[in-house]
Design an enzyme around this catalytic site. Structure first.
Site, PDB file in Angstrom:
ATOM      1  N   ARG A   1      29.583  27.693 -32.156  1.00 28.66           N
ATOM      2  CA  ARG A   1      28.544  27.277 -32.216  1.00 28.66           C
ATOM      3  C   ARG A   1      28.108  26.540 -33.206  1.00 28.66           C
ATOM      4  O   ARG A   1      28.529  26.985 -34.124  1.00 28.66           O
ATOM      5  CB  ARG A   1      27.707  28.523 -32.198  1.00 28.66           C
ATOM      6  CG  ARG A   1      27.191  29.220 -30.861  1.00 28.66           C
ATOM      7  CD  ARG A   1      26.311  30.410 -30.262  1.00 28.66           C
ATOM      8  NE  ARG A   1      25.742  31.197 -31.364  1.00 28.66           N
ATOM      9  CZ  ARG A   1      25.483  32.206 -30.590  1.00 28.66           C
ATOM     10  NH1 ARG A   1      25.571  32.591 -29.625  1.00 28.66           N
ATOM     11  NH2 ARG A   1      25.449  33.475 -32.387  1.00 28.66           N
TER      12      ARG A   1
ATOM     13  N   ARG B   1      17.523  51.253 -28.554  1.00 28.71           N
ATOM     14  CA  ARG B   1      18.861  51.004 -29.425  1.00 28.71           C
ATOM     15  C   ARG B   1      19.312  51.992 -29.841  1.00 28.71           C
ATOM     16  O   ARG B   1      20.337  52.322 -30.272  1.00 28.71           O
ATOM     17  CB  ARG B   1      17.955  49.863 -29.994  1.00 28.71           C
ATOM     18  CG  ARG B   1      19.297  49.204 -31.289  1.00 28.71           C
ATOM     19  CD  ARG B   1      18.344  48.584 -32.492  1.00 28.71           C
ATOM     20  NE  ARG B   1      17.876  47.698 -32.077  1.00 28.71           N
ATOM     21  CZ  ARG B   1      18.107  46.399 -31.440  1.00 28.71           C
ATOM     22  NH1 ARG B   1      19.253  46.298 -32.145  1.00 28.71           N
ATOM     23  NH2 ARG B   1      17.773  45.060 -31.403  1.00 28.71           N
TER      24      ARG B   1
ATOM     25  N   ARG C   1      24.334  27.627 -37.584  1.00 28.64           N
ATOM     26  CA  ARG C   1      23.784  28.963 -38.515  1.00 28.64           C
ATOM     27  C   ARG C   1      23.928  30.064 -38.808  1.00 28.64           C
ATOM     28  O   ARG C   1      25.186  30.008 -38.542  1.00 28.64           O
ATOM     29  CB  ARG C   1      22.717  29.462 -36.908  1.00 28.64           C
ATOM     30  CG  ARG C   1      22.100  28.804 -35.895  1.00 28.64           C
ATOM     31  CD  ARG C   1      20.949  29.345 -34.736  1.00 28.64           C
ATOM     32  NE  ARG C   1      22.254  30.336 -34.675  1.00 28.64           N
ATOM     33  CZ  ARG C   1      21.438  30.947 -33.842  1.00 28.64           C
ATOM     34  NH1 ARG C   1      20.753  31.184 -33.252  1.00 28.64           N
ATOM     35  NH2 ARG C   1      22.718  31.941 -33.246  1.00 28.64           N
TER      36      ARG C   1
ATOM     37  N   LYS D   1      23.499  38.255 -23.357  1.00 31.46           N
ATOM     38  CA  LYS D   1      21.809  38.685 -23.150  1.00 31.46           C
ATOM     39  C   LYS D   1      20.656  37.658 -22.863  1.00 31.46           C
ATOM     40  O   LYS D   1      20.170  38.587 -21.536  1.00 31.46           O
ATOM     41  CB  LYS D   1      21.778  39.973 -23.487  1.00 31.46           C
ATOM     42  CG  LYS D   1      22.992  40.791 -23.793  1.00 31.46           C
ATOM     43  CD  LYS D   1      22.827  42.001 -24.716  1.00 31.46           C
ATOM     44  CE  LYS D   1      22.337  41.978 -25.873  1.00 31.46           C
ATOM     45  NZ  LYS D   1      23.204  40.822 -26.915  1.00 31.46           N
TER      46      LYS D   1
ATOM     47  N   ARG E   1      27.836  42.558 -38.076  1.00 27.92           N
ATOM     48  CA  ARG E   1      26.812  43.090 -36.907  1.00 27.92           C
ATOM     49  C   ARG E   1      27.165  43.240 -35.481  1.00 27.92           C
ATOM     50  O   ARG E   1      26.955  44.288 -35.169  1.00 27.92           O
ATOM     51  CB  ARG E   1      25.636  41.505 -36.854  1.00 27.92           C
ATOM     52  CG  ARG E   1      25.284  40.966 -37.476  1.00 27.92           C
ATOM     53  CD  ARG E   1      24.161  39.523 -37.458  1.00 27.92           C
ATOM     54  NE  ARG E   1      23.574  39.679 -35.956  1.00 27.92           N
ATOM     55  CZ  ARG E   1      23.499  38.866 -35.016  1.00 27.92           C
ATOM     56  NH1 ARG E   1      24.087  37.853 -35.270  1.00 27.92           N
ATOM     57  NH2 ARG E   1      22.977  39.103 -33.797  1.00 27.92           N
TER      58      ARG E   1
END
Length: 233
Positions: A143, A97, A176, A22, A187
């Site tokens: 990542r 949301r 991260r 996004k 999440r």
């Protein structure tokens, strides 16, 4: 990339889980159509830092460990949308949301906040990026970033030439905290629980358009631009 500045786009809503792309696609929409990104996260931080009335209420709620209510979020969003740079349109980031926020946005558009010859029922343009769950996990947990230059790699899809080392300055790459499996799985579950009612809301009104987010980034961008351009023909 050719820029488009002659039309009123109204709101563009991008739905999709963490890691769906996004952020990348929002930036490309902003660059092509010269409209701003309206981020609820940024609005929360800015109002708290500026000490606005809404910001003080938000800070009190967050300090108590509670969720910020739809009323407070919508108040911040409405104030931002009244600013001149949003007149032609904007990309919504993190909003709506909840189904209640989606209904509020529809009511706001029905009040003709934006001038447009088309019915406000045509707004917003809602695009959902669909990505396979396992692919999402590989995108996010793979990542790696360079703490020195900020470049981003992915050990599965775009690895550095040498394992875990930046190609440009030789710094050891880091993961991260938000990209760790034990963090991202909850999440993704929370996203599904929160966003499914929003997607269902727009599905019922016939405004939800799905794009295969597993495609190459440029192809996803092309599809999104076609959807936006087709919406105004």
């Amino acid at each position: 990339m050719a820029q488009e500045t002659s039309r009123n786009l109204g709101p563009v809503v991008l739905l999709g889980p963490p890691g769906a792309g996004k952020g990348t696609q929002s930036k490309r929409i902003m660059e092509k159509y010269l409209i701003p990104q309206v981020s609820t996260g940024d609005l929360l931080r800015n109002n708290i830092e500026a000490g606005t009335e809404v910001g003080r209420r938000v800070k009190a709620v967050m300090s108590a460990g509670q969720l910020v209510s739809d009323d407070l979020v919508c108040a911040m969003v409405q104030e931002r949308l009244n600013e001149p740079d949003c007149k032609r349109g904007y990309v919504l980031d993190g909003f709506p949301r909840t189904a209640a926020q989606a209904g509020w946005l529809d009511a706001l558009l029905d009040d003709k906040l934006f001038e447009n010859s088309r019915s406000t029922r045509d707004w917003p343009i809602v695009i959902r990026l669909d990505v396979d769950y396992n692919q999402l996990l590989r995108r996010i947990t793979g990542r790696r970033s360079c703490p020195t230059c900020g470049r981003i790699y992915n050990v599965h899809f775009q690895p550095p030439r040498f394992d875990e080392v930046c190609d440009y300055d030789g710094t050891k790459l880091v993961t991260r905290p938000d990209d760790r499996l034990e963090v991202i799985q909850p999440r993704l579950v929370a996203y599904q629980e929160q966003t499914r009612p929003v997607a269902d809301f727009y599905q019922r009104t016939g405004r939800l358009v799905s794009v295969n987010g597993d495609q190459p980034i440029d192809k996803v961008t092309d599809e999104i631009f076609r959807i936006i351009d087709g919406h105004h023909t």
